[in-house]
Design an enzyme around this catalytic site. Structure first.
Site, PDB file in Angstrom:
ATOM      1  CG  ASP A  36      -2.215   1.077   0.952  1.00 25.17           C
ATOM      2  OD1 ASP A  36      -3.177   0.416   0.904  1.00 25.17           O
ATOM      3  OD2 ASP A  36      -1.796   2.202   0.933  1.00 25.17           O
ATOM      4  CG  HIS A 107      -8.540  -2.837  -2.612  1.00 22.85           C
ATOM      5  ND1 HIS A 107      -9.306  -2.339  -3.125  1.00 22.85           N
ATOM      6  CD2 HIS A 107      -8.491  -2.163  -1.427  1.00 22.85           C
ATOM      7  CE1 HIS A 107      -9.835  -1.182  -2.808  1.00 22.85           C
ATOM      8  NE2 HIS A 107      -9.285  -1.151  -1.415  1.00 22.85           N
ATOM      9  CG  HIS A 109      -6.684  -2.831   3.068  1.00 25.84           C
ATOM     10  ND1 HIS A 109      -5.889  -1.890   2.747  1.00 25.84           N
ATOM     11  CD2 HIS A 109      -7.798  -2.532   2.404  1.00 25.84           C
ATOM     12  CE1 HIS A 109      -6.679  -0.652   2.191  1.00 25.84           C
ATOM     13  NE2 HIS A 109      -7.780  -1.178   1.904  1.00 25.84           N
TER      14      HIS A 109
HETATM   15  P1  AMP Z   1      -9.847   1.293   0.271  1.00 26.23           P
HETATM   16  O1  AMP Z   1     -10.336   2.604   1.119  1.00 26.23           O
HETATM   17  O2  AMP Z   1     -10.111   0.060   0.909  1.00 26.23           O
HETATM   18  O3  AMP Z   1     -10.287   1.627  -1.106  1.00 26.23           O
HETATM   19  O4  AMP Z   1      -8.204   1.570   0.066  1.00 26.23           O
HETATM   20  C1  AMP Z   1      -7.659   2.129  -1.042  1.00 26.23           C
HETATM   21  C2  AMP Z   1      -6.119   1.659  -0.585  1.00 26.23           C
HETATM   22  O5  AMP Z   1      -5.399   2.041  -1.781  1.00 26.23           O
HETATM   23  C3  AMP Z   1      -5.647   2.878   0.256  1.00 26.23           C
HETATM   24  O6  AMP Z   1      -5.045   2.097   1.577  1.00 26.23           O
HETATM   25  C4  AMP Z   1      -4.462   3.747  -0.303  1.00 26.23           C
HETATM   26  O7  AMP Z   1      -3.451   4.052   0.218  1.00 26.23           O
HETATM   27  C5  AMP Z   1      -4.228   2.551  -1.394  1.00 26.23           C
HETATM   28  N1  AMP Z   1      -3.620   3.149  -2.908  1.00 26.23           N
HETATM   29  C6  AMP Z   1      -4.034   4.185  -3.551  1.00 26.23           C
HETATM   30  N2  AMP Z   1      -3.237   4.563  -4.471  1.00 26.23           N
HETATM   31  C7  AMP Z   1      -2.261   3.419  -4.502  1.00 26.23           C
HETATM   32  C8  AMP Z   1      -1.233   3.168  -5.219  1.00 26.23           C
HETATM   33  N3  AMP Z   1      -0.941   3.854  -6.553  1.00 26.23           N
HETATM   34  N4  AMP Z   1      -0.212   2.167  -4.930  1.00 26.23           N
HETATM   35  C9  AMP Z   1      -0.642   1.533  -3.783  1.00 26.23           C
HETATM   36  N5  AMP Z   1      -1.910   1.870  -2.905  1.00 26.23           N
HETATM   37  C10 AMP Z   1      -2.548   2.624  -3.476  1.00 26.23           C
END
Ligand code: AMP
Length: 127
Positions: A36, A107, A109
């Site tokens: 992340d 996704h 986490h």
């Molecule tokens: P969510 O709220 O579950 O949709 O989480 C989206 C996650 O994607 C967040 O923890 C962000 O930090 C992560 N994120 C966004 N853009 C990127 C990226 N380019 N590479 C890696 N993680 C990302």
């Protein structure tokens, strides 16, 4: 309520197409996992299917048995590979508006590497 349409320009679709970089930790035919960009814990990895699924709602309805098995197995394998399985970790998949999902590509986490807080924080105001 109808399921939102998959947006092929979401950030994880771009990562899958190699249009933006990621720090890859795992890959197989059906799954990609990467760090992340804004880690909340010492280990914070995102595990995504390679197929175009918006969320857990979409994936659980449309994905094949092979894709579903591959994703779940990958999560366990990645946790073991990262050395956090013995001490424990948390998986989380935010889904839709109430789940506060920000990126419209399913996704999971994986959080680990330290003792975590309790499951759910307080609801925002107004709830
Ligand atoms: P969510 O709220 O579950 O949709 O989480 C989206 C996650 O994607 C967040 O923890 C962000 O930090 C992560 N994120 C966004 N853009 C990127 C990226 N380019 N590479 C890696 N993680 C990302």
């Amino acid at each position: 309520m109808s399921m939102p349409e998959y947006d092929p320009n979401n950030v994880f679709a771009k990562i899958l197409r190699g249009e933006i970089p990621c720090k890859k930790v795992y890959e197989n035919d059906h799954v990609l996992a990467f760090d992340d960009i804004n880690p909340q814990t010492p280990v914070h990895v995102l595990v995504i299917p390679k197929g175009a699924y918006v969320s857990m709602d979409d994936f659980s309805a449309r994905a094949s048995e092979v894709e579903i098995a591959a994703l779940i197995r990958a999560i366990g394998e990645i946790a073991r590979q990262l050395g956090i399985a013995a001490d424990g970790y948390r998986t989380l998949s935010n889904c839709g508006t109430h789940g506060r999902q920000e990126v419209g590509h399913l996704h999971f986490h994986i959080f680990g590497g330290r003792q975590l807080g309790r499951m759910i924080g307080p609801a925002p105001d107004p709830a």
